[in-house]
Design a protein around this motif. Structure first.
Motif, PDB file in Angstrom:
ATOM      1  N   TYR A   1      45.764  18.924  14.055  1.00 44.56           N
ATOM      2  CA  TYR A   1      46.159  20.191  14.672  1.00 44.56           C
ATOM      3  C   TYR A   1      46.652  21.192  13.640  1.00 44.56           C
ATOM      4  O   TYR A   1      47.032  20.837  12.529  1.00 44.56           O
ATOM      5  CB  TYR A   1      47.222  19.979  15.754  1.00 44.56           C
ATOM      6  N   VAL A   2      46.625  22.468  14.058  1.00 47.98           N
ATOM      7  CA  VAL A   2      47.213  23.571  13.307  1.00 47.98           C
ATOM      8  C   VAL A   2      48.407  24.050  14.106  1.00 47.98           C
ATOM      9  O   VAL A   2      48.311  24.256  15.320  1.00 47.98           O
ATOM     10  CB  VAL A   2      46.203  24.731  13.127  1.00 47.98           C
ATOM     11  N   ASP A   3      49.540  24.223  13.436  1.00 49.50           N
ATOM     12  CA  ASP A   3      50.732  24.813  14.043  1.00 49.50           C
ATOM     13  C   ASP A   3      50.958  26.149  13.332  1.00 49.50           C
ATOM     14  O   ASP A   3      51.356  26.184  12.177  1.00 49.50           O
ATOM     15  CB  ASP A   3      51.927  23.884  13.865  1.00 49.50           C
ATOM     16  N   ASP A   4      50.636  27.215  14.031  1.00 50.33           N
ATOM     17  CA  ASP A   4      50.720  28.561  13.473  1.00 50.33           C
ATOM     18  C   ASP A   4      51.976  29.220  14.019  1.00 50.33           C
ATOM     19  O   ASP A   4      51.968  29.795  15.092  1.00 50.33           O
ATOM     20  CB  ASP A   4      49.466  29.349  13.852  1.00 50.33           C
ATOM     21  N   TRP A   5      53.065  29.090  13.276  1.00 43.35           N
ATOM     22  CA  TRP A   5      54.359  29.661  13.653  1.00 43.35           C
ATOM     23  C   TRP A   5      54.757  29.238  15.080  1.00 43.35           C
ATOM     24  O   TRP A   5      55.185  30.048  15.881  1.00 43.35           O
ATOM     25  CB  TRP A   5      54.332  31.181  13.539  1.00 43.35           C
TER      26      TRP A   5
ATOM     27  N   GLU B   1      50.425  25.782  18.748  1.00 45.62           N
ATOM     28  CA  GLU B   1      49.689  24.597  18.333  1.00 45.62           C
ATOM     29  C   GLU B   1      48.251  24.625  18.845  1.00 45.62           C
ATOM     30  O   GLU B   1      48.000  24.940  20.007  1.00 45.62           O
ATOM     31  CB  GLU B   1      50.394  23.336  18.844  1.00 45.62           C
TER      32      GLU B   1
ATOM     33  N   ARG C   1      45.099  21.993  18.825  1.00 47.81           N
ATOM     34  CA  ARG C   1      44.802  20.580  18.565  1.00 47.81           C
ATOM     35  C   ARG C   1      43.322  20.285  18.805  1.00 47.81           C
ATOM     36  O   ARG C   1      42.742  20.738  19.770  1.00 47.81           O
ATOM     37  CB  ARG C   1      45.656  19.701  19.474  1.00 47.81           C
TER      38      ARG C   1
ATOM     39  N   THR D   1      53.612  20.827   0.754  1.00 42.49           N
ATOM     40  CA  THR D   1      53.755  22.242   1.112  1.00 42.49           C
ATOM     41  C   THR D   1      53.316  23.105  -0.054  1.00 42.49           C
ATOM     42  O   THR D   1      53.680  22.839  -1.194  1.00 42.49           O
ATOM     43  CB  THR D   1      55.215  22.577   1.494  1.00 42.49           C
TER      44      THR D   1
ATOM     45  N   THR E   1      52.202  23.681   5.264  1.00 43.55           N
ATOM     46  CA  THR E   1      52.558  22.280   5.082  1.00 43.55           C
ATOM     47  C   THR E   1      51.452  21.425   5.675  1.00 43.55           C
ATOM     48  O   THR E   1      51.098  21.587   6.853  1.00 43.55           O
ATOM     49  CB  THR E   1      53.909  21.968   5.738  1.00 43.55           C
TER      50      THR E   1
ATOM     51  N   SER F   1      47.655  17.468  10.085  1.00 39.67           N
ATOM     52  CA  SER F   1      48.177  18.761  10.557  1.00 39.67           C
ATOM     53  C   SER F   1      48.287  19.746   9.406  1.00 39.67           C
ATOM     54  O   SER F   1      48.355  19.359   8.237  1.00 39.67           O
ATOM     55  CB  SER F   1      49.545  18.584  11.210  1.00 39.67           C
TER      56      SER F   1
ATOM     57  N   THR G   1      50.775  23.170   9.105  1.00 39.26           N
ATOM     58  CA  THR G   1      51.810  23.968   9.745  1.00 39.26           C
ATOM     59  C   THR G   1      52.090  25.195   8.890  1.00 39.26           C
ATOM     60  O   THR G   1      52.327  25.068   7.685  1.00 39.26           O
ATOM     61  CB  THR G   1      53.095  23.139   9.934  1.00 39.26           C
TER      62      THR G   1
ATOM     63  N   THR H   1      54.412  28.528   8.145  1.00 36.79           N
ATOM     64  CA  THR H   1      55.743  29.116   8.334  1.00 36.79           C
ATOM     65  C   THR H   1      55.939  30.215   7.296  1.00 36.79           C
ATOM     66  O   THR H   1      55.099  30.425   6.428  1.00 36.79           O
ATOM     67  CB  THR H   1      56.846  28.058   8.182  1.00 36.79           C
TER      68      THR H   1
END
Length: 107
Positions: free
Chosen positions: A33-37, A40, A42, A75, A92, A102, A104, A106
């Motif tokens: 998955y990508v967590d963009d700020w 999510e 997935r 990171t 990260t 993943s 992420t 930030t």
């Protein structure tokens, strides 16, 4: 000091440089998955849609990339350019096997 970037992370960074959405998506594990700020995305379909709308589809560029935290997770700090978000961001990456679990994003 320079730190080695693991192969799965390097494949994703190379795909971004080449604006290759297929290679970018392929860098992730099937359940990655990508967590963009905090948002999510997935799995390959959601990652592809996100990248088309916000990363590779916006001709994103990464410059002045440096590893700020080596290991797993790793990171990097990079200057993002292109036709979307522009500015410094931390990415990260968590690695599982030979794929990304993943990514992420930030501040």
């Amino acid at each position: 000091m320079s730190h080695e970037i693991p192969a799965p992370v390097q494949r994703a960074l190379d795909a971004i440089d080449a604006l290759d959405n297929d290679a970018f998506v392929a860098a992730f594990a099937p359940d990655g998955y990508v967590d963009d700020w905090g948002r999510e995305f997935r799995g390959p379909d959601q990652i592809r849609r996100w990248s088309t709308n916000e990363l590779i589809g916006k001709q994103a560029t990464f410059t002045n990339t440096e590893v700020t935290t080596p290991g797993n997770p790793l990171t990097i700090l990079t200057q993002v350019g292109g036709n979307g978000f522009n500015g410094p961001s931390h990415f990260t990456f968590e690695i599982t096997g030979d794929s990304l679990a993943s990514m992420t994003i930030t501040a």
